[in-house]
Motif scaffolding. Structure first.
Motif, short mmCIF file in Angstrom:
data_model
loop_
_atom_site.label_atom_id
_atom_site.label_comp_id
_atom_site.label_asym_id
_atom_site.label_seq_id
_atom_site.Cartn_x
_atom_site.Cartn_y
_atom_site.Cartn_z
N LEU A 235 9.17 -8.39 8.51
CA LEU A 235 8.75 -7.95 7.18
C LEU A 235 7.45 -7.15 7.23
O LEU A 235 7.09 -6.52 6.23
N ALA A 236 6.77 -7.19 8.38
CA ALA A 236 5.51 -6.45 8.50
C ALA A 236 5.73 -4.95 8.39
O ALA A 236 4.84 -4.21 7.98
N GLY A 237 6.94 -4.49 8.78
CA GLY A 237 7.22 -3.06 8.64
C GLY A 237 7.12 -2.61 7.20
O GLY A 237 6.59 -1.53 6.90
N TYR A 238 7.60 -3.44 6.28
CA TYR A 238 7.50 -3.14 4.85
C TYR A 238 6.04 -3.18 4.40
O TYR A 238 5.59 -2.33 3.62
N ALA A 239 5.29 -4.17 4.91
CA ALA A 239 3.87 -4.28 4.55
C ALA A 239 3.09 -3.07 5.07
O ALA A 239 2.20 -2.55 4.38
N MET A 240 3.42 -2.61 6.27
CA MET A 240 2.75 -1.43 6.83
C MET A 240 3.03 -0.19 5.97
O MET A 240 2.13 0.60 5.69
N ALA A 241 4.30 -0.05 5.55
CA ALA A 241 4.64 1.08 4.69
C ALA A 241 3.91 0.98 3.36
O ALA A 241 3.41 1.99 2.83
#
Length: 542
Positions: free
Chosen positions: A288-294
């Motif tokens: 889910l960190a990919g979404y947070a990074m975006a």
């Protein structure tokens, strides 16, 4: 990390809360590890010496773990809420400086998505990643040391499996979902834009029978969003599966490596189970960190976009004179477009009443944006009292120049609150004076709640003319000496328009009034008229 680090820097003010949450989490982890180790020893040796003390310790550690876990949840949630509030304040401050003249080319749904969904995506950075990572850093040496007492090879194997599950797997999951997270953020924004657009234009949608087409557009955006969500969820499930398999491999290694179920061996096995449980959510959090990074990237891109007009380190003091002069001004909204204004020169004397006329697209509203320094000219300069406005502090300039535009907004609040937006320290007498000057005071006095009457969203509880007069009262309440009225009668019927313009004639002298309009009705009292033609201003007789 260049998108995440600015967010972490914003959270410095919440270091105390965040540190407290991490400490409580570590204490809860230690209590859980001790509880599981004691449970294992008690299970394997029910009749050995110390059996009476073990249940007591088990009860103490169990209660301690529950209490500490509850306290950790309270503190970490409080820290998260405060941290996200800081991000929202920072984000709003950023867009307030960069979108001071309105959204412009930005889309309201996209800005809303960045302010809500993208900021909310950051909540997992602390509670789901930083806190469990701190626990993993604590658990790893404890686990390795305890297992090393039985077998160095076993400690190495389990330690490697734990490190892969706690540290490597989340990183790999984050990288695998980076593209899907970006699509998720963008598609969520696109869905918001489409839905907001459909709701805002619902009347036109119904009139032209376009319900089916708008629904199809919303469903298409929703399908794209669901596809991105499925991709993220798939990666999260795979990461969780890999974490589960690593944990099972570690437990199997302990059971095989320790051999006979001695109390110490069973305690070590239980400790291993507890250790992997503490980091079981990290791989999913990594996915889910990919979404947070975006989300962090989109929030930062909006809040830190280059300023169109920044203040100088040592601005000039605000001049006494309010004469507004445009000298050789050239401006275009986009580089590929033709200039809206090209070599425009015009002077508006202090205390005068001036009209600026011209067809749509001639640059009338652009002049107002330029005067307030909401946009910058490509060439030329704008002077206030003989001082270039770029040398003045923006807040001081806007305290001198006020704008009543054709789309002036009334907030979903009381009449009092809407007026105080212009001058927060104004007393009740000043509020009534402004309403009377705008010739709407008697109407407000007749209301049951008077100044505390709720105006409704966009001022829908009042007619267009009444709402426009309230907006005028707000402008008149401000200390501005230059008042720009940009198409103030747009959308009003002829009779209401004439009444509104007649009100402007009754306003006291001492201020400069600039009326921007397509045409004049002949009821205005003016000192000068300027017409915009061919990107220039041409003086005309009043």
């Amino acid at each position: 990390m260049q998108d995440i680090l600015p967010i972490f820097r914003l959270w410095k003010a919440r270091t105390g809360w965040m540190a407290a949450g991490i400490i409580l989490s570590l204490l809860a982890v230690l209590a859980g590890l001790l509880m599981m180790a004691l449970a294992g020893r008690l299970t394997a040796a029910a009749v050995v010496a110390g059996v009476i003390a073990a249940p007591v310790l088990l009860r103490v550690t169990g209660v301690a773990r529950v209490v500490l876990r509850y306290a950790e949840r309270v503190v970490t949630h409080e820290a998260t809420f405060r941290a996200l509030a800081d991000v929202r304040v920072w984000f709003f401050s950023g867009i307030a400086q960069r979108l001071a003249g309105g959204l412009g080319l930005a889309r309201s749904g996209d800005v809303l998505s960045r302010a809500v969904s993208d900021v909310e995506s950051l909540d997992g950075l602390y509670s789901r990643i930083l806190v469990p990572l701190a626990g993993a850093v604590l658990v790893l040496p404890v686990l390795v040391v305890v297992l090393a007492l039985h077998s160095a090879i076993l400690a190495l194997v389990v330690g490697v499996l734990f490190a892969v599950s706690a540290f490597l797997l989340p990183v790999l999951a984050a990288r695998a979902t980076a593209a899907a997270g970006e699509r998720l953020a963008v598609n969520l924004s696109n869905l918001r834009v489409t839905v907001l657009d459909a709701i805002t234009g619902l009347r036109e949608v119904r009139v032209f029978g376009a319900e089916g087409r708008m629904l199809a557009a919303v469903q298409a955006r929703e399908a794209n969003l669901l596809a991105a969500q499925r991709d993220v969820a798939k990666s999260a499930r795979l990461a969780q599966l890999a974490s589960f398999l690593l944990a099972q491999a570690a437990i199997l290694s302990v059971l095989v490596g320790l051999g006979a179920p001695a109390p110490a061996a069973v305690a070590a096995a239980f400790l291993t189970i507890a250790a992997f449980e503490t980091v079981g959510g990290l791989p999913r959090a990594g996915a889910l960190a990919g979404y947070a990074m975006a989300g962090a990237r989109r929030v930062r891109a909006t809040a830190t976009a280059p300023l169109t007009s920044a203040d100088l380190d040592e601005p000039q003091p605000l001049p006494r004179d309010s004469t507004l002069r445009f000298e050789g001004v050239r401006f275009r909204w986009q580089a590929a477009r033709t200039p809206v204004l090209d070599g425009l020169t015009m002077e508006i004397p202090s205390g005068s009443r001036v009209a600026i006329l011209g067809p749509s697209g001639s640059g009338k509203s652009t002049l107002a944006q330029l005067a307030l320094r909401l946009v910058q000219p490509e060439e030329g300069r704008i002077l206030l009292g003989g001082v270039d406005i770029t040398e003045l502090k923006a807040t001081e300039l806007r305290s001198r120049i006020a704008l009543l535009s054709q789309a002036t907004h009334l907030f979903d609040d009381t009449i009092r609150a809407n007026l105080l937006l212009a001058r927060p320290d104004a007393d009740e007498r000043a509020l009534w004076a402004a309403l009377d000057a705008a010739q709407i005071g008697d109407m407000v006095r007749a209301l049951p709640e008077k100044l505390d009457t709720w105006v409704g969203e966009g001022g829908y509880r009042f007619s267009g003319g009444q709402g426009r007069r309230m907006a005028l009262a707000r402008v008149l309440l401000s200390p501005a000496l230059v008042v720009i009225l940009d198409e103030p009668c747009a959308g009003l019927d002829m009779e209401t328009e004439q009444a509104f313009l007649s009100t402007l004639n009754d306003l006291g002298r001492g201020r400069t009034f600039v009326l921007i309009a397509h045409r004049l009705l002949g009821v205005e009292k003016l000192d000068r008229i300027w017409r915009l033609s061919g990107h220039h201003a041409v003086a005309a007789t009043a």
